[in-house]
Structure formats: C-alpha cells, structure tokens
Design an enzyme around this catalytic site. Structure first.
Site, PDB file in Angstrom:
ATOM      1  N   ALA A 169       0.808  -1.229   0.000  1.00  0.00           N
ATOM      2  CA  ALA A 169       0.000   0.000   0.000  1.00  0.00           C
ATOM      3  C   ALA A 169       0.841   1.278   0.000  1.00  0.00           C
ATOM      4  CB  ALA A 169      -0.924  -0.003   1.218  1.00  0.00           C
ATOM      5  N   THR A 180       0.097   5.349  -1.596  1.00  0.00           N
ATOM      6  CA  THR A 180      -0.496   6.407  -0.766  1.00  0.00           C
ATOM      7  C   THR A 180      -0.200   7.787  -1.348  1.00  0.00           C
ATOM      8  OG1 THR A 180       1.399   6.172   0.721  1.00  0.00           O
ATOM      9  CG2 THR A 180      -0.644   5.165   1.429  1.00  0.00           C
ATOM     10  N   ASP A 185      -4.907  -1.758  -7.135  1.00  0.00           N
ATOM     11  CA  ASP A 185      -5.296  -0.509  -7.791  1.00  0.00           C
ATOM     12  C   ASP A 185      -4.901  -0.398  -9.262  1.00  0.00           C
ATOM     13  OD1 ASP A 185      -2.511   0.188  -7.683  1.00  0.00           O
ATOM     14  OD2 ASP A 185      -2.784   0.997  -5.675  1.00  0.00           O
ATOM     15  N   HIS A 231      -3.102 -10.123  -4.644  1.00  0.00           N
ATOM     16  CA  HIS A 231      -4.416  -9.915  -4.031  1.00  0.00           C
ATOM     17  C   HIS A 231      -5.482  -9.552  -5.062  1.00  0.00           C
ATOM     18  CE1 HIS A 231      -2.356  -9.129   0.128  1.00  0.00           C
ATOM     19  NE2 HIS A 231      -2.394 -10.391  -0.195  1.00  0.00           N
ATOM     20  N   CYS A 289     -17.527 -13.822 -11.092  1.00  0.00           N
ATOM     21  CA  CYS A 289     -18.707 -14.496 -10.540  1.00  0.00           C
ATOM     22  C   CYS A 289     -18.236 -15.572  -9.571  1.00  0.00           C
ATOM     23  CB  CYS A 289     -19.531 -15.127 -11.663  1.00  0.00           C
ATOM     24  SG  CYS A 289     -20.843 -16.219 -11.033  1.00  0.00           S
ATOM     25  N   CYS A 317     -19.688 -19.234 -11.231  1.00  0.00           N
ATOM     26  CA  CYS A 317     -19.177 -19.831 -12.469  1.00  0.00           C
ATOM     27  C   CYS A 317     -17.801 -19.316 -12.868  1.00  0.00           C
ATOM     28  CB  CYS A 317     -20.171 -19.636 -13.619  1.00  0.00           C
ATOM     29  SG  CYS A 317     -20.207 -17.964 -14.285  1.00  0.00           S
ATOM     30  N   CYS A 347     -24.517 -12.287 -11.787  1.00  0.00           N
ATOM     31  CA  CYS A 347     -23.873 -12.775 -13.006  1.00  0.00           C
ATOM     32  C   CYS A 347     -24.902 -12.915 -14.134  1.00  0.00           C
ATOM     33  CB  CYS A 347     -23.218 -14.124 -12.719  1.00  0.00           C
ATOM     34  SG  CYS A 347     -22.480 -14.895 -14.180  1.00  0.00           S
ATOM     35  N   SER A 388       4.287  -3.681   4.960  1.00  0.00           N
ATOM     36  CA  SER A 388       4.668  -3.927   6.356  1.00  0.00           C
ATOM     37  C   SER A 388       5.253  -5.327   6.537  1.00  0.00           C
ATOM     38  CB  SER A 388       3.444  -3.765   7.252  1.00  0.00           C
ATOM     39  OG  SER A 388       2.453  -4.713   6.871  1.00  0.00           O
ATOM     40  N   ASN A 430      10.393   1.095   3.637  1.00  0.00           N
ATOM     41  CA  ASN A 430       9.095   1.228   4.307  1.00  0.00           C
ATOM     42  C   ASN A 430       9.204   2.242   5.447  1.00  0.00           C
ATOM     43  OD1 ASN A 430       6.336   0.167   4.324  1.00  0.00           O
ATOM     44  ND2 ASN A 430       6.794  -0.541   6.396  1.00  0.00           N
TER      45      ASN A 430
END
Ligand SMILES: [Zn+2]
Length: 256
Positions: free
Chosen positions: A22, A26, A104, A121, A129, A132, A154, A196, A220
């Site tokens: 993330a 930001t 994103d 992710h 759907c 299916c 769907c 993180s 980070n």
C-alpha cells in the site's frame, strides 16, 4: 540521502524482483488499509465488508461493497514517481517481476508490462462471478450499478458478483502464488516497497529470496519483521527514494 556504499553495490543487480504494498500508492491518494493510519486499523468494522462469508451471506454487505467500489480512489488515481521508477527499471532490462499486494492497477497505468506484474491480491479493475468464475470488467458492472442494480448478479448464471480481489477468508489463486514464488527465488535483488511484511504469503517471499541468496532491501516508513535480515532498510519516502535506488541499478545496466 541514501548511503553511497549501498547505491554502488546495486549496480551489480541483474534481475530485480520488487514486492510492493500500500505504501507505494499512498502518494497517489489510495488509502492504506493496515498501516497506523489505515482504514481497517481505525475502523475494524470496515474490514467485515471484505470477509468472504459476510459478503456471500448478506445482501446488505454486498450493496455496501458496490457503493464503496463506485467511489474507489483507484478510478481517478494517477501513478507517482515510485511507480514510474519501476517502469524505468524495466526499460533498463533489470526488472524480473513486480509482485504487488495492491489491487489498484497503478503499476500497469504507469506503463509497467502487465505480464511482469503479479497481483497476488487480485485487481479491482475486474469482476468475477463466485459461482461460475466468469470475469467481466469493473466498468461494465459499475454501469449496471449506476443504472439501479444495487447488487448486480452474473448475467450467465445469476451468481454473486465480486471484485476480482482476494477478500479475507479467500485463498490466493494457486497459479498467481506459484508465479510470485518463482519471482522471489529467481532474482538477485528483492526490493520490498511500502509493505509492512506482516501479511503472508507475501511476507514469506522475503524468506524465499534470502534462502535463494538474493540481497534484500526494505523500503518502508515503519519497521518490518524483516528489517534485521535485510541488507539495507530505507525509511525515506518511497516516491523520493525509489527513483534513486533504480538509478543506482541502472548504472550497472550502462556497463560501468
Ligand atoms: Zn456466473
């Protein structure tokens, strides 16, 4: 300022895998979810919407989710200098893969080759759907929401539709997971950027890269569980530090 010794060493990197979270988005106005100022940290109830069991069981959760998707910051967000630096790295022939926890689509919007971006992710730009498996674009589904369907189903089988993202309680796609494992094992430098490193299996990719002999650099703002294992830890803002790191790798690409 980043240490000169670190930057000089980077010119030896031939195959760089970048793990992004993330924090890289930001600066583009996409809110962080799990960080100290994160959406879910400040409002744990918001996370309930992203639990697959609640989503399937409760039409009200789905209606809320569709309303929130319509207003998602991803539709208008623009990539920042951090995303663009990774496009430069690819053009210099030094990028193995980008493994991203972000949904994103900003790496692709910046110009990264979609084949080099592994979205562990999933992506909010598509809809799937749950019955299916049919995939459609988010744009066409949001158009149905705009026309008054508050919980669109769907069009092939009537099943429940959801963004093609991994919710809490859902497993990662096995193929995507395998591709990310290969990317971690098949690099000589792993850059982790804006994550993180607390969510598995993404964090486990660092262990795999270390075991395969790769150098690891953590970029980070907050401490991560891998800081002591990393070759370097960088706390400077990503949109400033990442372009500098990429320039250092490109010095090697220019044959110095
Ligand atoms: Zn279906």
């Amino acid at each position: 300022m980043l240490p000169t010794e670190l930057l000089t060493g980077l010119s030896a990197a031939r195959s760089v895998t970048v793990l992004t979270g993330a924090g890289i988005s930001t600066d583009s106005g996409i809110p962080d979810f799990r960080g100290p100022q994160g959406v879910w940290t400040k409002d744990p109830n918001a996370a309930a919407m992203f639990t697959i069991d609640n989503y399937v069981a409760d039409p009200e959760v789905r209606r809320r989710a569709w309303r929130s998707r319509r207003e998602h910051s991803a539709w208008t967000a623009e990539p920042n200098a951090g995303h663009r630096a990774l496009v430069d790295l690819e053009r210099a022939g030094r990028l193995r893969s980008i493994v991203t926890q972000n949904i994103d689509g900003l790496h692709q919007k910046a110009g990264s080759d979609p084949d080099k971006v592994i979205e562990i992710h999933g992506t909010i730009w598509h809809v799937v759907c749950l019955t299916c498996g049919n995939r459609t674009t988010m744009a066409e589904t949001l158009a149905r929401v705009d026309e008054g369907e508050d919980d669109p189903s769907c069009e092939l089988c009537g099943g429940i539709l959801k963004s093609a993202t991994i919710s809490f309680g859902q497993s990662l796609e096995p193929e995507v997971l395998r591709a990310s494992v290969r990317a971690a094992q098949d690099c000589d430098l792993l850059l982790t950027v804006g994550t993180s490193l607390t969510v598995h299996p993404a964090a486990g990719l660092v262990d795999l890269a270390l075991a395969a002999g790769a150098r690891v650099i953590v970029v980070n703002a907050q401490p991560t569980p891998y800081d002591t294992l990393a070759d370097a830890v960088i706390r400077e803002p990503i949109s400033q530090s990442l372009p500098v790191l990429v320039e250092a790798v490109k010095d090697g690409a220019r044959g110095r």
